[in-house]
Design a protein around this motif. Structure first.
Motif, PDB file in Angstrom:
ATOM      1  N   GLY A 198       0.851  -1.155   0.080  1.00 42.60           N
ATOM      2  CA  GLY A 198      -0.137   0.059   0.063  1.00 42.60           C
ATOM      3  C   GLY A 198       0.910   1.217   0.033  1.00 42.60           C
ATOM      4  N   LEU A 199       1.784   1.154   0.762  1.00 41.01           N
ATOM      5  CA  LEU A 199       2.660   2.236   0.901  1.00 41.01           C
ATOM      6  C   LEU A 199       3.488   2.663  -0.532  1.00 41.01           C
ATOM      7  CD1 LEU A 199       4.188   4.710   2.720  1.00 41.01           C
ATOM      8  CD2 LEU A 199       5.769   2.737   3.313  1.00 41.01           C
ATOM      9  N   THR A 200       3.950   1.694  -0.973  1.00 39.90           N
ATOM     10  CA  THR A 200       4.495   1.513  -2.317  1.00 39.90           C
ATOM     11  C   THR A 200       3.721   2.245  -3.287  1.00 39.90           C
ATOM     12  OG1 THR A 200       5.956  -0.330  -1.686  1.00 39.90           O
ATOM     13  CG2 THR A 200       5.955   0.455  -4.231  1.00 39.90           C
ATOM     14  N   LEU A 201       2.376   1.816  -3.293  1.00 39.55           N
ATOM     15  CA  LEU A 201       1.234   2.398  -4.211  1.00 39.55           C
ATOM     16  C   LEU A 201       1.187   3.944  -3.979  1.00 39.55           C
ATOM     17  CD1 LEU A 201      -1.013  -0.622  -4.519  1.00 39.55           C
ATOM     18  CD2 LEU A 201       0.662   0.165  -6.070  1.00 39.55           C
ATOM     19  N   MET A 202       1.180   4.341  -2.834  1.00 38.86           N
ATOM     20  CA  MET A 202       1.078   5.664  -2.306  1.00 38.86           C
ATOM     21  C   MET A 202       2.276   6.628  -3.113  1.00 38.86           C
ATOM     22  SD  MET A 202      -0.228   5.575   1.436  1.00 38.86           S
ATOM     23  CE  MET A 202      -0.574   7.011   1.771  1.00 38.86           C
ATOM     24  N   CYS A 203       3.354   5.984  -3.188  1.00 43.56           N
ATOM     25  CA  CYS A 203       4.554   6.536  -3.521  1.00 43.56           C
ATOM     26  C   CYS A 203       4.501   6.530  -5.016  1.00 43.56           C
ATOM     27  CB  CYS A 203       5.845   6.090  -2.867  1.00 43.56           C
ATOM     28  SG  CYS A 203       6.231   6.027  -1.396  1.00 43.56           S
ATOM     29  N   ILE A 204       4.257   5.514  -5.635  1.00 45.06           N
ATOM     30  CA  ILE A 204       3.993   5.354  -6.997  1.00 45.06           C
ATOM     31  C   ILE A 204       2.903   6.786  -7.541  1.00 45.06           C
ATOM     32  CG2 ILE A 204       3.361   4.280  -9.057  1.00 45.06           C
ATOM     33  CD1 ILE A 204       4.310   1.941  -7.711  1.00 45.06           C
ATOM     34  N   SER A 205       1.697   6.763  -6.991  1.00 40.87           N
ATOM     35  CA  SER A 205       0.623   7.494  -7.455  1.00 40.87           C
ATOM     36  C   SER A 205       1.387   9.199  -7.320  1.00 40.87           C
ATOM     37  CB  SER A 205      -0.470   7.304  -6.192  1.00 40.87           C
ATOM     38  OG  SER A 205      -1.529   8.427  -6.808  1.00 40.87           O
ATOM     39  N   PHE A 206       2.084   9.412  -5.867  1.00 39.81           N
ATOM     40  CA  PHE A 206       2.471  10.564  -5.745  1.00 39.81           C
ATOM     41  C   PHE A 206       3.506  11.080  -6.897  1.00 39.81           C
ATOM     42  CE2 PHE A 206       6.298  12.702  -3.943  1.00 39.81           C
ATOM     43  CZ  PHE A 206       5.562  14.157  -3.969  1.00 39.81           C
ATOM     44  N   LEU A 207       4.461  10.121  -7.283  1.00 39.17           N
ATOM     45  CA  LEU A 207       5.484  10.450  -8.271  1.00 39.17           C
ATOM     46  C   LEU A 207       4.995  10.846  -9.731  1.00 39.17           C
ATOM     47  CD1 LEU A 207       8.091   7.882  -7.158  1.00 39.17           C
ATOM     48  CD2 LEU A 207       8.033  10.472  -6.992  1.00 39.17           C
ATOM     49  N   GLN A 208       3.780   9.764 -10.070  1.00 39.80           N
ATOM     50  CA  GLN A 208       3.037  10.010 -11.419  1.00 39.80           C
ATOM     51  C   GLN A 208       2.457  11.282 -11.407  1.00 39.80           C
ATOM     52  OE1 GLN A 208       0.269   6.613 -10.590  1.00 39.80           O
ATOM     53  NE2 GLN A 208       1.423   5.667 -12.457  1.00 39.80           N
ATOM     54  N   GLN A 209       2.038  12.043 -10.047  1.00 37.21           N
ATOM     55  CA  GLN A 209       1.530  13.540 -10.154  1.00 37.21           C
ATOM     56  C   GLN A 209       2.466  14.448 -10.576  1.00 37.21           C
ATOM     57  OE1 GLN A 209      -1.789  14.286  -7.322  1.00 37.21           O
ATOM     58  NE2 GLN A 209      -1.079  12.263  -6.471  1.00 37.21           N
ATOM     59  N   GLN A 210       3.716  14.213  -9.611  1.00 32.58           N
ATOM     60  CA  GLN A 210       4.728  14.983  -9.974  1.00 32.58           C
ATOM     61  C   GLN A 210       5.352  15.039 -11.460  1.00 32.58           C
ATOM     62  OE1 GLN A 210       5.615  17.084  -7.206  1.00 32.58           O
ATOM     63  NE2 GLN A 210       4.064  15.976  -6.480  1.00 32.58           N
ATOM     64  N   ALA A 211       5.373  13.786 -12.049  1.00 29.74           N
ATOM     65  CA  ALA A 211       5.756  13.742 -13.367  1.00 29.74           C
ATOM     66  C   ALA A 211       4.673  14.431 -14.393  1.00 29.74           C
ATOM     67  CB  ALA A 211       5.628  12.224 -13.944  1.00 29.74           C
ATOM     68  N   ARG A 212       3.557  14.231 -13.781  1.00 29.06           N
ATOM     69  CA  ARG A 212       2.454  15.196 -14.911  1.00 29.06           C
ATOM     70  C   ARG A 212       2.817  16.609 -14.783  1.00 29.06           C
ATOM     71  NH1 ARG A 212      -1.105  11.674 -12.420  1.00 29.06           N
ATOM     72  NH2 ARG A 212      -2.332  13.508 -11.711  1.00 29.06           N
ATOM     73  N   SER A 213       3.156  17.165 -13.850  1.00 26.17           N
ATOM     74  CA  SER A 213       3.163  18.472 -13.321  1.00 26.17           C
ATOM     75  C   SER A 213       4.601  18.858 -14.208  1.00 26.17           C
ATOM     76  CB  SER A 213       3.408  18.750 -11.873  1.00 26.17           C
ATOM     77  OG  SER A 213       4.619  18.279 -11.351  1.00 26.17           O
ATOM     78  N   ASN A 214       5.311  18.260 -14.661  1.00 25.49           N
ATOM     79  CA  ASN A 214       6.262  18.766 -15.412  1.00 25.49           C
ATOM     80  C   ASN A 214       7.314  19.653 -14.451  1.00 25.49           C
ATOM     81  OD1 ASN A 214       6.096  17.531 -17.858  1.00 25.49           O
ATOM     82  ND2 ASN A 214       4.412  18.997 -18.184  1.00 25.49           N
ATOM     83  N   LYS A 215       7.416  19.333 -13.268  1.00 28.71           N
ATOM     84  CA  LYS A 215       8.128  20.174 -12.258  1.00 28.71           C
ATOM     85  C   LYS A 215       9.686  19.696 -12.601  1.00 28.71           C
ATOM     86  CE  LYS A 215       5.355  20.758  -8.316  1.00 28.71           C
ATOM     87  NZ  LYS A 215       4.678  20.344  -6.801  1.00 28.71           N
ATOM     88  N   TYR A 243     -11.554  10.984  -1.645  1.00 27.64           N
ATOM     89  CA  TYR A 243     -10.628  10.180  -2.756  1.00 27.64           C
ATOM     90  C   TYR A 243     -10.166   9.101  -2.397  1.00 27.64           C
ATOM     91  CZ  TYR A 243     -11.470  14.646  -5.014  1.00 27.64           C
ATOM     92  OH  TYR A 243     -11.630  15.880  -5.500  1.00 27.64           O
ATOM     93  N   ALA A 244      -9.805   7.991  -3.291  1.00 32.31           N
ATOM     94  CA  ALA A 244      -8.951   6.914  -3.301  1.00 32.31           C
ATOM     95  C   ALA A 244      -7.737   7.001  -4.176  1.00 32.31           C
ATOM     96  CB  ALA A 244      -9.701   5.861  -3.738  1.00 32.31           C
ATOM     97  N   ILE A 245      -6.576   6.332  -3.668  1.00 29.32           N
ATOM     98  CA  ILE A 245      -5.495   6.446  -4.391  1.00 29.32           C
ATOM     99  C   ILE A 245      -5.385   5.490  -5.699  1.00 29.32           C
ATOM    100  CG2 ILE A 245      -2.874   6.177  -4.125  1.00 29.32           C
ATOM    101  CD1 ILE A 245      -3.596   7.181  -1.037  1.00 29.32           C
ATOM    102  N   SER A 246      -4.861   5.968  -6.599  1.00 33.08           N
ATOM    103  CA  SER A 246      -4.587   4.784  -7.952  1.00 33.08           C
ATOM    104  C   SER A 246      -3.385   5.191  -8.759  1.00 33.08           C
ATOM    105  CB  SER A 246      -5.925   5.069  -8.789  1.00 33.08           C
ATOM    106  OG  SER A 246      -5.873   4.381 -10.066  1.00 33.08           O
ATOM    107  N   VAL A 247      -2.952   4.079  -9.171  1.00 36.26           N
ATOM    108  CA  VAL A 247      -1.642   4.067  -9.970  1.00 36.26           C
ATOM    109  C   VAL A 247      -2.231   3.721 -11.507  1.00 36.26           C
ATOM    110  CG1 VAL A 247      -0.156   3.747  -8.245  1.00 36.26           C
ATOM    111  CG2 VAL A 247      -0.775   1.866  -9.518  1.00 36.26           C
ATOM    112  N   LEU A 248      -3.457   3.546 -11.701  1.00 36.62           N
ATOM    113  CA  LEU A 248      -3.953   2.959 -13.206  1.00 36.62           C
ATOM    114  C   LEU A 248      -3.827   4.293 -14.045  1.00 36.62           C
ATOM    115  CD1 LEU A 248      -6.682   0.706 -12.101  1.00 36.62           C
ATOM    116  CD2 LEU A 248      -4.402   0.095 -12.955  1.00 36.62           C
ATOM    117  N   GLY A 249      -3.351   4.135 -15.188  1.00 33.58           N
ATOM    118  CA  GLY A 249      -3.238   5.335 -16.213  1.00 33.58           C
ATOM    119  C   GLY A 249      -2.153   6.015 -15.879  1.00 33.58           C
ATOM    120  N   ASP A 250      -2.727   7.316 -15.609  1.00 33.13           N
ATOM    121  CA  ASP A 250      -1.561   8.392 -15.589  1.00 33.13           C
ATOM    122  C   ASP A 250      -1.514   8.423 -13.656  1.00 33.13           C
ATOM    123  OD1 ASP A 250      -0.862   9.198 -17.926  1.00 33.13           O
ATOM    124  OD2 ASP A 250      -2.362  10.618 -18.033  1.00 33.13           O
ATOM    125  N   GLY A 251      -2.368   7.738 -13.202  1.00 31.19           N
ATOM    126  CA  GLY A 251      -2.156   7.578 -11.395  1.00 31.19           C
ATOM    127  C   GLY A 251      -2.720   8.851 -11.184  1.00 31.19           C
TER     128      GLY A 251
END
Length: 388
Positions: A198-215, A243-251
């Motif tokens: 679960g923690l790993t999926l939370m990290c992945i979802s967070f990193l996906q969001q950072q990648a989308r933001s192009n920071k 909200y629920a946390i997801s990594v599917l698609g763009d996360g």
């Protein structure tokens, strides 16, 4: 948490790095790198774990010659801490066991001396029935389940794909896993905390969001900044009730009400909902009844780190990560005991284990110069304390 002076901080940078005007985020970044190098399995630790798995596999095959044993979870993905449990699944294709033979395995493990009776527990009423025990030689804890081969192994392989996509992922995960372990919130069944998956999926979802933001991140402070942003996001900003946390698609996140039809009988949803990318009808967070304590812990860690990061660089006198993270003496002594007693296990060439792990000694220590040097330091030295 340990009292000051009673816990080691092996990832501490040289004292020369502090009070020299180095920006705090850069120091935190380097401390995370150093902690990751320290906490990774040494070659000896890796092979001790692999040999322990082989001993369990021997017992399983003695009972059910046609069965297969697979490793899943953090040992398969490389995200394990030195004292993490090892997850195994036993399966035999079709037909499946109608009722998992948990007690039969328990009896055979004890009869063969693989484990001591007082370390074994059979959780036959759990959502995923499991046999939990400590392997006698290695003192490693095991969780063995039956039948659920595809989902566990697929999940581990998916995590490995995400690690290739996000090189920072393992470093964030091990820091956060150790933090939750110190808070007693790393076990779902016993404490209602967040599982490693679960923690790993939370990290992945967070990193996906950072990648989308192009920071754009500096390579000198990226890990420090990502850790702070993760703690701030899940500790103070994320609306877990909506909200629920997801990594599917763009996360990212998905409204809980949209998941109700997908989750079927599990649509009662807990505070923490994490969509399982391998089995979408499974909510990974549904049993994390202490989720609010986890989020409060993330907020506390964010505030502690932020206070230090905001200091004048010249006033930073010691480790920043050490304000939230420790390595207890029990872990240090266990690692010393392993290095002293089991270094002879290291093979001289590539070795295939046959249950999802194939590596060489070089691959086992890849990216961890500290781990390799620890093998060298421990050779010929009797550890002062042995963990029971």
């Amino acid at each position: 948490m340990c009292d000051t002076g009673k816990c080691e901080k092996p990832w501490q940078l040289s004292e020369m790095m502090y009070r020299q005007g180095v920006p705090a985020l850069c120091l935190l970044h380097q401390e995370i790198e150093q902690f990751y190098s320290y906490i990774q399995s040494t070659p000896t630790e890796f092979f001790l774990r692999a040999e322990a798995v082989r001993r369990i596999e021997d017992v399983v095959l003695a009972i059910w010659p046609g069965a297969c044993v697979d490793v899943f979870g953090s040992f398969r993905t490389g995200l394990n801490l030195p004292v993490s449990d090892i997850d195994l699944v036993v399966h035999q294709g079709t037909p499946y066991w109608v009722k998992a033979p948990l007690h039969e395995l328990q009896a055979e493990l004890i009869a063969r001396g693989v484990t001591e009776p007082h370390t074994v527990s059979v959780l036959d009423k759990a959502s995923v029935p499991v046999v939990k025990f400590t392997e006698s030689i290695s003192r490693i804890k095991f969780d063995v389940t039956f039948n659920a081969a595809v989902s566990g192994v697929q999940a581990a392989e998916l995590i490995k794909d995400f690690i290739r996509q996000f090189p920072e992922l393992p470093k964030l995960v091990v820091v956060l896993k150790q933090y939750l372990t110190l808070q007693g919130l790393n076990e779902v069944y016993s404490s209602g905390g967040v599982s490693s998956y679960g923690l790993t999926l939370m990290c992945i979802s967070f990193l996906q969001q950072q990648a989308r933001s192009n920071k754009k991140y500096s390579s000198h402070n990226k890990l420090g900044l990502l850790l702070l942003q993760f703690l701030d996001y899940y500790g103070r900003k994320f609306d877990f009730f909506k909200y629920a946390i997801s990594v599917l698609g763009d996360g990212g996140c998905v409204e809980k009400k949209r998941l109700r039809s997908t989750l079927g009988e599990n649509n009662w949803q807990s505070v923490l909902s994490i969509e399982d990318p391998v089995t979408p009808t499974n909510d990974i967070g549904r049993s994390s009844y202490a989720a609010l304590h986890v989020m409060k812990g993330f907020e506390t860690a964010f505030l502690k780190l932020s206070k230090l990061v905001d200091l004048d660089a010249a006033k930073i006198e010691g480790p920043i990560l050490g304000s939230i993270l420790e390595v207890p003496p029990s872990m240090i002594s266990y690692r010393e005991w392993v290095q002293y007693n089991f270094k002879h296990l290291l093979p001289s060439s590539e070795f295939s284990f046959g249950f999802g792990l194939t590596t060489t000694p070089e691959e086992a220590q890849q990216g961890s110069s500290s781990s390799a040097s620890e093998d060298e330091r421990s050779e010929g030295q009797q550890p002062s304390m042995i963990q029971n």
